[in-house]
Scaffold this active site. Structure first.
Site, PDB file in Angstrom:
ATOM      1  N   GLU A   7      -2.365  -9.546  -0.882  1.00 45.37           N
ATOM      2  CA  GLU A   7      -3.775  -9.685  -0.658  1.00 45.37           C
ATOM      3  C   GLU A   7      -4.534  -9.548  -2.023  1.00 45.37           C
ATOM      4  OE1 GLU A   7      -4.831  -7.830   3.661  1.00 45.37           O
ATOM      5  OE2 GLU A   7      -3.522  -6.562   2.599  1.00 45.37           O
TER       6      GLU A   7
ATOM      7  N   ALA B  29       0.897  -1.144   0.026  1.00 42.09           N
ATOM      8  CA  ALA B  29      -0.068  -0.090   0.016  1.00 42.09           C
ATOM      9  C   ALA B  29       0.803   1.180   0.198  1.00 42.09           C
ATOM     10  CB  ALA B  29      -1.141  -0.036   1.399  1.00 42.09           C
TER      11      ALA B  29
ATOM     12  N   GLU C 152       3.468  -6.384   7.151  1.00 42.30           N
ATOM     13  CA  GLU C 152       2.625  -5.331   7.663  1.00 42.30           C
ATOM     14  C   GLU C 152       3.147  -5.093   9.324  1.00 42.30           C
ATOM     15  OE1 GLU C 152      -0.417  -6.224   4.484  1.00 42.30           O
ATOM     16  OE2 GLU C 152       1.229  -7.329   5.806  1.00 42.30           O
TER      17      GLU C 152
ATOM     18  N   GLY D  87      -0.719  -5.430   0.759  1.00 39.37           N
ATOM     19  CA  GLY D  87      -2.009  -5.283  -0.089  1.00 39.37           C
ATOM     20  C   GLY D  87      -1.743  -5.929  -1.328  1.00 39.37           C
TER      21      GLY D  87
END
Length: 258
Positions: free
Chosen positions: A113, A65, A133, A110
């Site tokens: 993901e 991200a 993360e 992300g």
């Protein structure tokens, strides 16, 4: 139409490129909004039979991200951001048309993901996967804790998320995170090869396969009961009539998705 994506339609396959190579294709709010629109196009455009999500450039699928957007968020704003991401990725997962992630380079945070929200994944030999993360004092927020656990098992998923380590393409293959590992130059060709084979099958049956396999991971749905319903529903379709006739007549089926 898109500022952070590049798209093209070829052979009824919709190729979606996350197109921020200077930022390692990092996800920001604009990318997520445009990705949501692109997925809506997959759902609604009858000329699209399947899709591939990949990253522009050679270094990254999506390297995470855009962390700069996180610095001023409150608790509620953080939860709202995660909710928006989960909604977009669930829309990918629930697509009645197959969506493959073609993972080139880094698929972190992300990005990992996003890849996991696709129906399955093909990796280039230079692909790297991880949920780092915890290095930022965060946890995955776009469904990563759930999908990674489902895909590779609780033990390995917990280790990967707690250490923040990356795994390479061969490890991802051995752990069941990806279906194939190919040379970078063959990545999109492999995705196309698989999808063109899927295109010859009954579209309604493909959509039902997606729906039922997703139910296997949904604690609120009786997957066996859903399978019974969807199996029965196939008998009301012209595709089943065509498929059975083609089988008996020893000819290729010509499915219409009806």
């Amino acid at each position: 139409m898109y500022q952070t994506l590049r798209t093209e339609l070829a052979d009824k396959i919709f190729f979606i490129y996350i197109n921020r190579p200077d930022k390692m294709n990092a996800l920001n709010q604009q990318v997520m909004a445009e990705l949501a629109l692109a997925i809506e196009e997959v759902y609604s455009n009858r000329n699209i039979k399947s899709a591939v999500i990949t990253g522009a450039g050679e270094k990254a699928f999506v390297a995470g991200a855009d962390i700069s957007e996180f610095l001023t968020l409150s608790t509620q704003q953080g939860a709202d951001l995660a909710k928006k991401g989960q909604v977009v990725f669930k829309h990918i997962e629930d697509s009645p048309k197959p969506i493959i992630a073609a993972v080139n380079g880094f698929a972190l945070g992300g990005g990992c993901e996003l890849a996991m929200a696709c129906h399955f994944r093909i990796a280039a030999t230079n692909a790297r996967f991880g949920q780092p993360e915890v290095n930022l004092g965060l946890i995955p927020g776009y469904g990563g804790t759930q999908r990674l656990t489902s895909l590779i098992g609780k033990g390995k998923a917990t280790e990967l998320m707690m250490t923040g380590d990356m795994i390479n393409a061969e490890e991802a293959l051995a752990w069941g995170l990806v279906n194939y590992v190919v040379a970078p130059g063959e990545l999109l060709n492999k995705a196309k090869e698989i999808l063109l084979k899927i295109h010859t099958k009954a579209p309604l049956a493909i959509a039902k396969v997606i729906k039922c396999t997703n139910a296997a991971l949904n604690k609120d749905v009786d997957g066996f009961e859903l399978e019974l319903e969807e199996f029965g529903a196939c008998f009301a379709t012209k595709d089943l009539e065509e498929g059975a006739a083609a089988f008996l007549q020893k000819r290729p089926a010509r499915f219409t998705g009806e």
